[in-house]
Design a protein around this motif. Structure first.
Motif, PDB file in Angstrom:
ATOM      1  N   SER A  21       0.988  -1.379  -0.093  1.00 41.44           N
ATOM      2  CA  SER A  21      -0.346  -0.306  -0.040  1.00 41.44           C
ATOM      3  C   SER A  21       0.765   1.134  -0.171  1.00 41.44           C
ATOM      4  CB  SER A  21      -1.001  -0.020   0.991  1.00 41.44           C
ATOM      5  OG  SER A  21      -0.086  -0.372   1.997  1.00 41.44           O
ATOM      6  N   GLU A  22       1.875   1.466   0.463  1.00 45.95           N
ATOM      7  CA  GLU A  22       2.877   2.351   0.633  1.00 45.95           C
ATOM      8  C   GLU A  22       3.461   2.499  -0.860  1.00 45.95           C
ATOM      9  OE1 GLU A  22       5.464  -1.010   0.598  1.00 45.95           O
ATOM     10  OE2 GLU A  22       4.051  -0.300   1.688  1.00 45.95           O
ATOM     11  N   SER A  23       3.041   1.871  -1.868  1.00 50.18           N
ATOM     12  CA  SER A  23       3.848   2.125  -3.173  1.00 50.18           C
ATOM     13  C   SER A  23       3.563   2.861  -4.512  1.00 50.18           C
ATOM     14  CB  SER A  23       4.915   0.659  -3.249  1.00 50.18           C
ATOM     15  OG  SER A  23       3.904  -0.337  -3.726  1.00 50.18           O
ATOM     16  N   GLN A  56       1.064  -0.034   5.365  1.00 47.20           N
ATOM     17  CA  GLN A  56       2.015  -0.930   5.660  1.00 47.20           C
ATOM     18  C   GLN A  56       1.529  -2.178   5.586  1.00 47.20           C
ATOM     19  OE1 GLN A  56       5.587  -1.374   6.371  1.00 47.20           O
ATOM     20  NE2 GLN A  56       5.261   0.661   7.075  1.00 47.20           N
ATOM     21  N   GLU A  57      -0.003  -1.611   4.697  1.00 45.56           N
ATOM     22  CA  GLU A  57      -1.132  -3.026   4.457  1.00 45.56           C
ATOM     23  C   GLU A  57      -0.757  -3.618   3.429  1.00 45.56           C
ATOM     24  OE1 GLU A  57      -5.771  -3.385   4.704  1.00 45.56           O
ATOM     25  OE2 GLU A  57      -5.102  -1.812   4.412  1.00 45.56           O
ATOM     26  N   LEU A  58      -0.770  -4.651   3.278  1.00 41.88           N
ATOM     27  CA  LEU A  58      -0.117  -5.076   1.660  1.00 41.88           C
ATOM     28  C   LEU A  58      -1.796  -5.617   1.499  1.00 41.88           C
ATOM     29  CD1 LEU A  58       1.577  -7.047  -0.519  1.00 41.88           C
ATOM     30  CD2 LEU A  58       0.947  -8.867   1.042  1.00 41.88           C
ATOM     31  N   LEU A  59      -2.210  -5.315   0.111  1.00 44.29           N
ATOM     32  CA  LEU A  59      -3.524  -5.189  -0.566  1.00 44.29           C
ATOM     33  C   LEU A  59      -3.502  -6.982  -1.829  1.00 44.29           C
ATOM     34  CD1 LEU A  59      -4.163  -1.298  -1.478  1.00 44.29           C
ATOM     35  CD2 LEU A  59      -4.748  -3.082   0.610  1.00 44.29           C
ATOM     36  N   TYR A  60      -4.454  -7.535  -1.216  1.00 41.05           N
ATOM     37  CA  TYR A  60      -5.443  -8.581  -1.891  1.00 41.05           C
ATOM     38  C   TYR A  60      -5.939  -8.509  -3.035  1.00 41.05           C
ATOM     39  CZ  TYR A  60      -1.917 -11.173   1.810  1.00 41.05           C
ATOM     40  OH  TYR A  60      -1.090 -11.614   2.271  1.00 41.05           O
ATOM     41  N   HIS A  61      -5.807  -8.785  -3.472  1.00 38.51           N
ATOM     42  CA  HIS A  61      -6.502  -9.218  -5.535  1.00 38.51           C
ATOM     43  C   HIS A  61      -7.223 -11.047  -5.370  1.00 38.51           C
ATOM     44  CE1 HIS A  61     -10.373  -7.619  -7.518  1.00 38.51           C
ATOM     45  NE2 HIS A  61      -9.511  -8.281  -8.510  1.00 38.51           N
ATOM     46  N   GLN A  62      -7.950 -10.788  -6.502  1.00 34.77           N
ATOM     47  CA  GLN A  62      -7.696 -12.184  -6.804  1.00 34.77           C
ATOM     48  C   GLN A  62      -9.303 -12.755  -8.231  1.00 34.77           C
ATOM     49  OE1 GLN A  62     -10.281 -16.337  -5.591  1.00 34.77           O
ATOM     50  NE2 GLN A  62      -7.920 -16.191  -4.639  1.00 34.77           N
ATOM     51  N   LYS A  63      -8.381 -13.253  -9.453  1.00 36.35           N
ATOM     52  CA  LYS A  63      -8.832 -13.502 -10.310  1.00 36.35           C
ATOM     53  C   LYS A  63      -8.388 -15.069 -10.375  1.00 36.35           C
ATOM     54  CE  LYS A  63     -11.098  -9.996 -11.942  1.00 36.35           C
ATOM     55  NZ  LYS A  63     -12.720  -9.852 -12.237  1.00 36.35           N
ATOM     56  N   ARG A  64      -9.275 -15.363 -11.352  1.00 38.21           N
ATOM     57  CA  ARG A  64      -9.243 -16.822 -11.876  1.00 38.21           C
ATOM     58  C   ARG A  64      -9.875 -16.691 -13.368  1.00 38.21           C
ATOM     59  NH1 ARG A  64     -12.483 -20.029  -7.462  1.00 38.21           N
ATOM     60  NH2 ARG A  64     -10.874 -20.032  -5.212  1.00 38.21           N
ATOM     61  N   PHE A  65      -8.660 -17.914 -14.246  1.00 37.16           N
ATOM     62  CA  PHE A  65      -9.607 -18.294 -15.470  1.00 37.16           C
ATOM     63  C   PHE A  65      -9.697 -19.952 -15.609  1.00 37.16           C
ATOM     64  CE2 PHE A  65      -7.087 -13.492 -15.347  1.00 37.16           C
ATOM     65  CZ  PHE A  65      -8.232 -13.612 -16.186  1.00 37.16           C
ATOM     66  N   PHE A  66     -10.437 -19.571 -15.908  1.00 37.65           N
ATOM     67  CA  PHE A  66     -10.942 -21.597 -16.162  1.00 37.65           C
ATOM     68  C   PHE A  66     -10.347 -21.931 -18.329  1.00 37.65           C
ATOM     69  CE2 PHE A  66     -14.180 -20.469 -13.310  1.00 37.65           C
ATOM     70  CZ  PHE A  66     -13.909 -22.263 -12.116  1.00 37.65           C
ATOM     71  N   LEU A  67      -9.505 -23.095 -17.770  1.00 41.10           N
ATOM     72  CA  LEU A  67      -8.710 -23.237 -18.442  1.00 41.10           C
ATOM     73  C   LEU A  67      -8.537 -24.710 -19.182  1.00 41.10           C
ATOM     74  CD1 LEU A  67      -5.859 -20.550 -18.462  1.00 41.10           C
ATOM     75  CD2 LEU A  67      -8.388 -20.346 -20.528  1.00 41.10           C
ATOM     76  N   ALA A  68      -8.174 -25.018 -20.655  1.00 38.98           N
ATOM     77  CA  ALA A  68      -8.371 -26.491 -20.380  1.00 38.98           C
ATOM     78  C   ALA A  68      -6.868 -27.014 -19.818  1.00 38.98           C
ATOM     79  CB  ALA A  68      -8.735 -26.916 -21.606  1.00 38.98           C
ATOM     80  N   LYS A  69      -6.618 -28.114 -19.862  1.00 37.79           N
ATOM     81  CA  LYS A  69      -4.972 -28.707 -19.692  1.00 37.79           C
ATOM     82  C   LYS A  69      -4.820 -27.991 -21.365  1.00 37.79           C
ATOM     83  CE  LYS A  69      -2.570 -33.142 -18.678  1.00 37.79           C
ATOM     84  NZ  LYS A  69      -2.618 -34.312 -18.815  1.00 37.79           N
TER      85      LYS A  69
END
Length: 505
Positions: free
Chosen positions: A46-48, A95-108
């Motif tokens: 967060s500080e950056s 000093q906080e670390l901000l999280y975010h998440q994304k998912r992509f469905f893909l075949a092998k």
């Protein structure tokens, strides 16, 4: 079987303009419907970030991210989104670390992942990632995901800001650039893992045993005092949230071994996951230096504010990621007294009996690195080669490749032994640097076998992609002895004689 987690770090090099500390991890998983997907997790210091004042007086920062997944030349999945900070009343001590998440469905299969990342308040600050991506989990027989090492986990709530929220728990991952390391300050080894398709092998709801334990990586010795087990019933997905007390585990190289064992005692799945137990050197972070007294000390005689700013900047190559964030904040504050206290604590920690002498020796090395590796506006100690040289010392062997067919110029450094005070002791390690902007003499680190460094086993193809944006003619999946006419990418002195570039080392 080892399955590897991709970790990317885009971080500040302590230039005058603020740059983003951004951690990205990619994990492959499978759903209860046996669909493969990748989970991309972002961690932002967060500080950056750059912040802009809002109409209500608060400050808001964030990143705009564009992701595209390619199969050959076609886009098969894509998304564009923003990762926004909370509305802060004050940004002076974040000093906080901000999280975010994304998912992509893909075949092998094999893909190419491209990411464009831009600070929403500073458009000129942008990053580009372009690298191969391969999904390997099968739906036809027992398999497993990567292991995610955790700093902590706790029961999830609606307000949880963890990168991973699974099985009713909020999980806080350990993110490092390359080889996973467990700091000495952590007294437990916590991890998350998933087993797949055991219902097909054993039958749905059939009993089986999950066993996990530590093994000494160097001699294969099983450490019977470090482990546990869980009873489970076979399902499409069997999650594992485990922990091992490692308060008495010394520094060293280890494997976390996870096994699935059926009712007859037969092993169905076995996987081993490397990690390094970090030494007991205490980091210099917030709260550990502010009360120091430096008046009249050798640090007090270093010079004025400009001098201490420059010397603080020099610490970056040999500092931990958390130390680097503290240093950035101190440099931004321009508090001369506080910087001197930190500087004093830093060197007293590194060499308690002779901190002044340790700094003077390191200062000489910085000046040498500046002479050897400075190019254009990039000072030597701020370049990748300068950082490695300062942290690991002078390499035992150097090979330079300026005229490799279908490859940009690149350099290989090999170390027989790493014995400096700033790096983990280790043997036979390599670093590979590529010149991605022609004729600049700025070589970026693309692959290393050293603990904690970026590791890209497909570095030959990666080198070509990052320089030319095309598939090239070097396929790392081919026989390593095959090569096109004139190419020595697979045949050279360092890699051919030391075995230092063995895949998955």
């Amino acid at each position: 079987m080892r399955r590897f987690l991709l970790l990317i770090l885009l971080s500040s090099s302590l230039l005058q303009a603020k740059t983003t500390n951004l951690y990205i991890s990619l994990n492959e998983f499978m759903t209860g419907e046996r669909e493969n997907y990748i989970e991309i997790n972002f961690g932002i210091g967060s500080e950056s970030l750059d912040y802009q004042k809002q109409a209500n007086g608060s400050f808001l920062g964030g990143l705009e991210v564009t992701i595209a997944v390619y199969k050959n030349d076609s886009v098969v999945s894509a998304d564009r989104f923003r990762i926004l900070s909370p509305a802060y009343k004050d940004t002076s001590n974040l000093q906080e670390l901000l999280y975010h998440q994304k998912r992509f469905f893909l075949a092998k299969g094999k893909y190419r992942l491209k990411m464009d990342i831009q600070d929403i308040n500073e458009p000129e600050e942008d990053y580009h990632i372009d690298r191969p991506l391969q999904l390997t989990i099968t739906k036809n027989f027992p398999d497993h995901s990567q292991v995610v090492y955790l700093e902590d986990f706790k029961p999830a709530s609606e307000n949880s800001k963890a990168a991973y929220t699974r099985s009713g728990y909020a999980m806080y991952p350990i993110i490092s650039t390359g080889t996973p390391f467990i700091p000495q300050g952590l007294n437990r080894l916590a991890f998350y893992n998933e087993l797949y398709n055991l219902d097909q092998k054993l039958g749905a709801n059939e009993d089986f045993l999950i066993r996990y334990y530590l093994q000494n990586e160097s001699d294969g010795r099983v450490l019977s005092d470090f482990g546990s087990f869980q009873r489970a019933k076979a399902a499409v997905v069997n999650p594992i949230l485990g922990q091992i007390d490692i308060s008495k585990l010394p520094s060293g190289n280890y494997l976390l071994v996870i096994e699935a064992i059926d009712a007859k005692g037969e092993q169905i799945i076995k996987q081993d996951n490397f990690f390094y137990r970090r030494g007991d050197q205490r980091e210099i972070i917030a709260g550990s230096f502010e009360e120091r007294t430096v008046s009249g000390s050798w640090v007090d005689r270093l010079g004025n504010l400009d001098s201490i700013v420059k010397f603080m900047d020099y610490l970056y190559p040999i500092s931990s990621e958390r130390e680097q964030r503290i240093q950035e904040n101190l440099l931004a504050s321009a508090d001369e007294e506080l910087m001197k206290k930190y500087f004093f604590a830093f060197w007293e920690n590194r060499k308690p009996l002779a901190p002044k002498e340790a700094w003077e020796d390191y200062h000489k090395d910085v000046l040498i690195a500046n002479k050897l590796f400075t190019s254009g506006l990039s000072k030597g100690y701020k370049t990748d080669r300068g950082r490695v040289w300062l942290m690991y010392g002078e390499p035992s062997q150097v090979e330079r490749r300026d005229m490799e067919p279908n490859m940009p110029p690149y350099i290989i450094w090999q170390y027989d032994n790493v014995t400096t005070a700033y790096a983990v002791p280790q043997n036979n390690r390599i670093f590979i640097f590529g010149e991605f902007e022609p004729s600049t003499q700025i070589f970026k680190l693309i692959h290393s076998t050293a603990i904690g460094e970026i590791n890209s086993p497909d570095w030959k193809q990666e080198l070509y992609f990052r320089a030319y944006g095309g598939p090239g003619t070097i396929d790392p999946g081919n026989d390593p002895n095959e090569r096109e006419f004139g190419s020595r990418a697979n045949q050279n002195i360092i890699l051919g004689t030391t075995g230092a570039d063995q895949r998955n080392r």
